[in-house]
Design a protein around this motif. Structure first.
Motif, PDB file in Angstrom:
ATOM      1  N   MET A 205       0.772  -1.138  -0.004  1.00  0.00           N
ATOM      2  CA  MET A 205       0.031   0.138   0.074  1.00  0.00           C
ATOM      3  C   MET A 205       0.832   1.270  -0.017  1.00  0.00           C
ATOM      4  O   MET A 205       1.864   1.179   0.544  1.00  0.00           O
TER       5      MET A 205
ATOM      6  N   THR B  41      -1.334   7.106   0.760  1.00  0.00           N
ATOM      7  CA  THR B  41      -2.698   7.375   0.606  1.00  0.00           C
ATOM      8  C   THR B  41      -4.015   6.261   0.791  1.00  0.00           C
ATOM      9  O   THR B  41      -5.024   6.388   1.364  1.00  0.00           O
ATOM     10  N   THR B  42      -3.511   5.105   0.312  1.00  0.00           N
ATOM     11  CA  THR B  42      -4.417   4.094   0.767  1.00  0.00           C
ATOM     12  C   THR B  42      -4.447   3.702   2.091  1.00  0.00           C
ATOM     13  O   THR B  42      -5.663   3.430   2.646  1.00  0.00           O
TER      14      THR B  42
ATOM     15  N   PHE C 125      -6.702   6.285   3.523  1.00  0.00           N
ATOM     16  CA  PHE C 125      -8.017   6.044   3.245  1.00  0.00           C
ATOM     17  C   PHE C 125      -8.696   5.140   4.098  1.00  0.00           C
ATOM     18  O   PHE C 125      -9.948   4.913   4.219  1.00  0.00           O
TER      19      PHE C 125
ATOM     20  N   VAL D 172      -5.452  -5.756   0.062  1.00  0.00           N
ATOM     21  CA  VAL D 172      -5.990  -4.476   0.425  1.00  0.00           C
ATOM     22  C   VAL D 172      -7.438  -4.295   0.366  1.00  0.00           C
ATOM     23  O   VAL D 172      -8.034  -3.925   1.132  1.00  0.00           O
TER      24      VAL D 172
ATOM     25  N   ALA E  98      -9.904  -3.502   3.140  1.00  0.00           N
ATOM     26  CA  ALA E  98     -10.841  -2.543   3.286  1.00  0.00           C
ATOM     27  C   ALA E  98     -12.173  -2.723   3.643  1.00  0.00           C
ATOM     28  O   ALA E  98     -13.175  -2.214   4.120  1.00  0.00           O
TER      29      ALA E  98
END
Length: 144
Positions: free
Chosen positions: A59, A62-63, A66, A115, A119
């Motif tokens: 990652m 930014t990810t 987020f 990821v 998420a």
């Protein structure tokens, strides 16, 4: 501290507490407080492992940011949704359901391989967390 009548208090750990607290009031405060403590611990744990997650899952910053924002936004939605759920099935059952969702999603986060999986589980975790905040607060307020 002003009140309508003379309140009987006692000092615990240097703080004033009501002296006459029922078992139901004590249980709801402990359940809500422990739930909120675990929520705070989850936010802190994510901050502690995010560097390892970035490395292991590839990652970028930014990810990673987020995913944390996703959890917090989902907690707002979870609070809203579980408010309605609590009105339908009761505060105690809604609190138990939100804790179950939060717990399962938290464990699943540790087993995430991608990821996208992380998420999804952070989203579910946020829904349970928000439900815990609102139903716990309502349960404590109604019990007291």
């Amino acid at each position: 501290m002003s009140s309508a009548g003379p309140a009987t208090t006692r000092r615990i750990l240097g703080l004033e507490w009501p002296a006459n607290v029922s078992a139901a009031e004590r249980r709801s405060l402990i359940a809500g407080g422990l739930g909120w403590m675990l929520d705070a611990m989850d936010v802190m744990l994510y901050s502690l492992v995010v560097a390892h997650l970035m490395r292991d899952l590839g990652m970028d910053k930014t990810t990673a940011g987020f995913l944390n924002s996703l959890t917090l936004l989902a907690s707002a939605a979870g609070g809203f949704v579980f408010g309605f759920v609590a009105d339908r099935i009761g505060r105690t059952r809604a609190l138990m359901a939100s804790i179950l969702i939060y717990s399962l999603a938290s464990g699943a986060c540790g087993l995430s391989q991608t990821v996208v999986q992380l998420a999804l589980f952070r989203l579910l975790l946020g829904l349970g967390m928000g439900g815990e905040w609102t139903t716990g607060a309502a349960l404590i307020a109604e019990t007291a």
